[in-house]
Enzyme design. Structure first.
Site, PDB file in Angstrom:
ATOM      1  N   ASN A   1       0.561  -4.880  13.685  1.00 37.96           N
ATOM      2  CA  ASN A   1      -0.009  -3.805  12.632  1.00 37.96           C
ATOM      3  C   ASN A   1      -1.029  -4.110  13.073  1.00 37.96           C
ATOM      4  O   ASN A   1      -1.800  -4.916  12.775  1.00 37.96           O
ATOM      5  CB  ASN A   1       0.926  -4.025  11.268  1.00 37.96           C
ATOM      6  CG  ASN A   1       1.924  -3.695  10.955  1.00 37.96           C
ATOM      7  OD1 ASN A   1       2.734  -2.996  12.290  1.00 37.96           O
ATOM      8  ND2 ASN A   1       2.414  -3.878   9.897  1.00 37.96           N
TER       9      ASN A   1
ATOM     10  N   ASP B   1       0.828  -1.131  -0.319  1.00 41.43           N
ATOM     11  CA  ASP B   1       0.268  -0.078   0.166  1.00 41.43           C
ATOM     12  C   ASP B   1       0.832   1.525   0.501  1.00 41.43           C
ATOM     13  O   ASP B   1       0.730   2.061   0.843  1.00 41.43           O
ATOM     14  CB  ASP B   1      -1.152   0.251   1.654  1.00 41.43           C
ATOM     15  CG  ASP B   1      -2.040   0.588   1.231  1.00 41.43           C
ATOM     16  OD1 ASP B   1      -2.080   1.201   0.017  1.00 41.43           O
ATOM     17  OD2 ASP B   1      -2.290   1.640   2.440  1.00 41.43           O
TER      18      ASP B   1
ATOM     19  N   LYS C   1      -3.004   8.747   7.118  1.00 43.82           N
ATOM     20  CA  LYS C   1      -3.049   8.233   8.366  1.00 43.82           C
ATOM     21  C   LYS C   1      -2.271   9.577   8.693  1.00 43.82           C
ATOM     22  O   LYS C   1      -1.596   8.959   9.708  1.00 43.82           O
ATOM     23  CB  LYS C   1      -2.501   6.740   8.123  1.00 43.82           C
ATOM     24  CG  LYS C   1      -3.905   5.565   7.945  1.00 43.82           C
ATOM     25  CD  LYS C   1      -3.290   4.796   8.142  1.00 43.82           C
ATOM     26  CE  LYS C   1      -4.694   3.468   7.678  1.00 43.82           C
ATOM     27  NZ  LYS C   1      -4.864   3.650   5.988  1.00 43.82           N
TER      28      LYS C   1
ATOM     29  N   TYR D   1      -5.076  -1.972  13.340  1.00 42.90           N
ATOM     30  CA  TYR D   1      -6.029  -0.972  12.835  1.00 42.90           C
ATOM     31  C   TYR D   1      -7.943  -1.383  13.280  1.00 42.90           C
ATOM     32  O   TYR D   1      -8.344  -1.248  12.721  1.00 42.90           O
ATOM     33  CB  TYR D   1      -6.388  -1.122  11.357  1.00 42.90           C
ATOM     34  CG  TYR D   1      -5.394  -0.541  10.685  1.00 42.90           C
ATOM     35  CD1 TYR D   1      -4.785   0.978  10.864  1.00 42.90           C
ATOM     36  CD2 TYR D   1      -3.916  -1.112  10.394  1.00 42.90           C
ATOM     37  CE1 TYR D   1      -3.052   1.598  10.566  1.00 42.90           C
ATOM     38  CE2 TYR D   1      -2.343  -0.809  10.085  1.00 42.90           C
ATOM     39  CZ  TYR D   1      -2.280   0.553   9.973  1.00 42.90           C
ATOM     40  OH  TYR D   1      -1.592   1.074   9.368  1.00 42.90           O
TER      41      TYR D   1
ATOM     42  N   GLU E   1       2.377  -0.309  13.970  1.00 40.23           N
ATOM     43  CA  GLU E   1       1.250   0.320  13.036  1.00 40.23           C
ATOM     44  C   GLU E   1       0.138   0.665  13.859  1.00 40.23           C
ATOM     45  O   GLU E   1      -0.362  -0.533  14.503  1.00 40.23           O
ATOM     46  CB  GLU E   1       0.734  -0.268  11.463  1.00 40.23           C
ATOM     47  CG  GLU E   1       2.461   0.248  10.676  1.00 40.23           C
ATOM     48  CD  GLU E   1       1.501  -0.696   8.648  1.00 40.23           C
ATOM     49  OE1 GLU E   1       0.404  -0.862   8.499  1.00 40.23           O
ATOM     50  OE2 GLU E   1       2.790  -0.503   7.897  1.00 40.23           O
TER      51      GLU E   1
ATOM     52  N   TRP F   1       0.780   4.323  12.481  1.00 36.35           N
ATOM     53  CA  TRP F   1       1.265   4.506  11.092  1.00 36.35           C
ATOM     54  C   TRP F   1       0.523   5.692  10.904  1.00 36.35           C
ATOM     55  O   TRP F   1      -0.444   5.969  11.115  1.00 36.35           O
ATOM     56  CB  TRP F   1       0.432   3.764  10.821  1.00 36.35           C
ATOM     57  CG  TRP F   1       0.893   3.067   9.054  1.00 36.35           C
ATOM     58  CD1 TRP F   1       0.147   3.237   7.938  1.00 36.35           C
ATOM     59  CD2 TRP F   1       2.354   3.165   8.819  1.00 36.35           C
ATOM     60  NE1 TRP F   1       0.503   3.530   6.915  1.00 36.35           N
ATOM     61  CE2 TRP F   1       1.667   3.022   7.595  1.00 36.35           C
ATOM     62  CE3 TRP F   1       3.268   2.924   8.866  1.00 36.35           C
ATOM     63  CZ2 TRP F   1       2.696   2.767   6.269  1.00 36.35           C
ATOM     64  CZ3 TRP F   1       4.387   2.543   8.221  1.00 36.35           C
ATOM     65  CH2 TRP F   1       3.599   1.830   6.872  1.00 36.35           C
TER      66      TRP F   1
ATOM     67  N   ASN G   1       7.512  -7.323   6.082  1.00 29.87           N
ATOM     68  CA  ASN G   1       6.471  -6.701   6.707  1.00 29.87           C
ATOM     69  C   ASN G   1       4.219  -7.523   6.716  1.00 29.87           C
ATOM     70  O   ASN G   1       5.292  -7.336   5.116  1.00 29.87           O
ATOM     71  CB  ASN G   1       5.740  -4.844   6.315  1.00 29.87           C
ATOM     72  CG  ASN G   1       5.231  -4.587   6.630  1.00 29.87           C
ATOM     73  OD1 ASN G   1       4.666  -4.142   7.667  1.00 29.87           O
ATOM     74  ND2 ASN G   1       3.904  -4.476   5.532  1.00 29.87           N
ATOM     75  N   GLU G   2       4.217  -7.713   7.393  1.00 26.02           N
ATOM     76  CA  GLU G   2       3.261  -7.919   6.908  1.00 26.02           C
ATOM     77  C   GLU G   2       2.523  -9.289   6.158  1.00 26.02           C
ATOM     78  O   GLU G   2       2.269  -9.570   5.321  1.00 26.02           O
ATOM     79  CB  GLU G   2       1.915  -7.051   6.471  1.00 26.02           C
ATOM     80  CG  GLU G   2       1.557  -5.584   7.616  1.00 26.02           C
ATOM     81  CD  GLU G   2       0.554  -5.128   7.248  1.00 26.02           C
ATOM     82  OE1 GLU G   2       0.301  -4.812   5.995  1.00 26.02           O
ATOM     83  OE2 GLU G   2      -0.576  -4.937   8.435  1.00 26.02           O
TER      84      GLU G   2
END
Length: 606
Positions: free
Chosen positions: A472, A167, A576, A474, A512, A557, A417-418
């Site tokens: 991370n 992203d 963000k 959300y 994040e 983030w 990452n992720e």
């Protein structure tokens, strides 16, 4: 060992470095015909653009902005006649994502990976006392064997379009400075240090690699220019009495002068500014020089108006001033190693860095920011592409550590990452990456990776490989946002209660969290995308963080709004940021300033 040195270019009594930044010729090659048509001998219809910079945002046509495929650069380089007898290299800070370099029409090097340096030796083919033609063939296509990962689609017109599994925008070009470097035939190739403390003294173990057999002498000077220690030999220990340590937001750097000597003659000299500090993890706590540290800061991007991902000294300065103003002490180089100058600045300013290899997109999805929360499974590391991907991954881990291993600011490595961690194949893949990182790092820093929301404590197969856990999350945005934020906090705490049963002595940080925000939008009562809702969402996260003693860091983030691929979930980029893309504060910045200035460096350890 790498075939080229990662030492940063500098001028000394034995070395010369010329920065080649400026206007270079540029031309896209949508048909990939340049090699066949001999563009390595000169571009047929070039434009002029700046180096370093991304090429996308200079132009007003969408075809160039979204260009995917081969692109070319060209410039002329004068090699002084007095450099005869030295080794001559071209050093590229980065070319995204891969490069083939031609010098005076001859192919001299290729490099895979768009975020780390490589050197090209041109000693034997340079024209001395004359101009020489440098031509670079770049390519920015993505696949499931590249770092970062993605795909390429072809439109009905035949035009290629990048489809990232990540992203952020697929900015491309020569993103960092290019140098012409002259070194002696016998030269310093590599230098490594690790630190230990003995009372008020520091013991620095060092290892030097040279291209010859002559002896090495080390001199250490303090910031006042006084010699405080000397040593001889390519390997050894240096004791620095009453050492002033490098501390978080209180930096101090010693100058290490490395010399190859033959009697009284200096054959080569290289200097490096090094901060002395130790790193450890104990009882859920990060220790710098044995003292506890709570991490406060950001995930960031190398991203700014017009130059995209290109290195900008001015943007770097502004970013550090904003981080100092807000009370931060740490950032993660999401999602790739940054320009070397940024680490040099962090060393000077006392900021901690989690240094991240470009292993992003290892969860195949063009909407990974939503799929990452859905429970989707991909068995990504069971695919036939995994062996080639791992080969590239290991090489870029090696290049990152070789480049950044002496920086005091770098206290940890982030190796992915992720990624997809729900299949057993991920464990086998990860183990080799983690083991190689530990083998390569002379300071044995902590290792981690950032877990996506699908990687929950009951399903993730790889969290136990990390020396500290990086989440991370959300809640309040991608999960249970808006009017459901009350439920988001309950769900968040339920997951944290499950992690509490697993973490043991490991600290946890959040790499994040947050939500998209229009910096011009105010709304009472709050709604998603308003500045008021951003603050409410962040406050909810902070309440959760403060409730768990093993949470020892918060990296929101993102530092600033940044560009992404187009989509209905993105309004001209990811919003963000706590700051706008132009580096002005949103309202949340003032909330963070108040919070972070109130949290002591040893928060949660008293």
């Amino acid at each position: 060992m790498l075939k080229y040195s990662m030492l940063y270019p500098e001028n000394t009594c034995s070395r010369r470095s010329v920065n080649l930044s400026g206007m270079w010729k540029f031309q896209t090659d949508p048909q990939s015909c340049g090699v066949e048509q001999g563009w390595n001998d000169g571009l047929p219809s070039p434009d002029l653009i700046p180096v370093p910079a991304s090429f996308a945002d200079f132009y007003t046509d969408k075809e160039t902005r979204e260009f995917c495929g081969d692109f070319w650069y060209e410039t002329e380089v004068f090699v002084p006649d007095e450099w005869k007898g030295k080794e001559i290299d071209l050093r590229f800070g980065s070319v995204t994502h891969r490069a083939t370099v031609y010098f005076n029409g001859v192919e001299v090097a290729t490099h895979e990976g768009g975020f780390l340096p490589f050197c090209v030796r041109i000693t034997e083919i340079a024209h001395y006392g004359a101009n020489n033609r440098v031509v670079v063939l770049g390519n920015n296509e993505l696949s499931e064997t590249t770092l970062p990962c993605g795909a390429v689609s072809t439109l009905p017109s035949g035009r290629k379009v990048a489809k990232p599994y990540f992203d952020f925008y697929n900015y491309s070009g020569i993103h960092r400075p290019v140098w012409l470097v002259a070194t002696p035939k016998e030269s310093i190739f590599d230098f490594s240090v690790s630190h230990a403390l003995s009372g008020s003294d520091a013991i620095v173990s060092y290892h030097t690699v040279t291209t010859g057999e002559n002896n090495v002498a080390i001199e250490v000077k303090d910031e006042a220019g006084n010699t405080v220690a000397i040593a001889k030999g390519k390997d050894g220990e240096i004791t620095i009495p009453n050492a002033r340590l490098w501390k978080v937001r209180d930096a101090y750097l010693y100058q290490f002068i490395i010399r190859i000597v033959d009697g009284e003659t200096v054959i080569d000299e290289y200097t490096e500014n090094i901060g002395i500090r130790t790193v450890a993890i104990q009882n859920n706590t990060f220790l710098i020089n044995g003292e506890p540290v709570y991490l406060k800061g950001f995930g960031k991007h190398e991203d700014s108006d017009i130059v995209g991902r290109g290195f900008s000294m001015g943007v770097m300065k502004r970013d550090f001033e904003l981080m100092k103003w807000i009370g931060a002490n740490c950032f993660r180089t999401s999602h790739y190693p940054y320009s070397e100058e940024i680490y040099q600045m962090a060393d000077r300013e006392g900021f901690l860095i989690i240094d991240e290899v470009p292993a992003v997109g290892m969860f195949p999805s063009l909407m990974n920011f939503t799929d990452a929360s859905s429970g989707k499974q991909t068995a990504f590391f069971a695919r036939e592409t995994a062996p080639e991907l791992q080969k590239n991954h290991l090489l870029q881990v090696e290049e990152m550590i070789a480049r950044d291993k002496n920086h005091a600011c770098v206290f940890a490595w982030s190796l992915l990452n992720e990624p997809d961690t729900l299949d057993e194949s991920s464990t086998v893949y990860f183990e080799k990456i983690f083991d190689r990182c530990r083998e390569l790092d002379p300071q044995k820093r902590p290792r981690t990776f950032a877990l996506l929301m699908n990687s929950t404590p009951d399903k993730c197969k790889c969290w136990q490989l990390s020396d500290f856990i990086s989440l991370n999350r959300y809640f309040g945005w991608y999960v249970l946002g808006g009017a459901d934020i009350e439920s988001a906090e309950i769900a968040f705490r339920q997951e944290m209660d499950a992690w509490a049963q697993l973490v043991g002595d490991r600290p946890m940080i959040f790499t994040e969290y947050g939500g998209d925000t229009n910096g011009q939008m105010d709304k009472l009562p709050s709604v998603m995308w308003s500045q008021e809702y951003q603050i409410e969402c962040l406050d909810m996260c902070h309440r959760v963080f403060d409730s768990y003693p093993f949470v020892k860091g918060e990296l929101v983030w993102n530092f600033a709004d940044f560009q992404t691929t187009e989509g209905i979930m993105r309004m001209d980029g990811n919003k963000k940021g706590i700051f706008t893309r132009q580096r002005q504060p949103k309202r949340a910045a003032f909330s963070f300033k108040q919070r972070w200035e109130s949290l002591s460096l040893d928060y949660k350890t008293k």
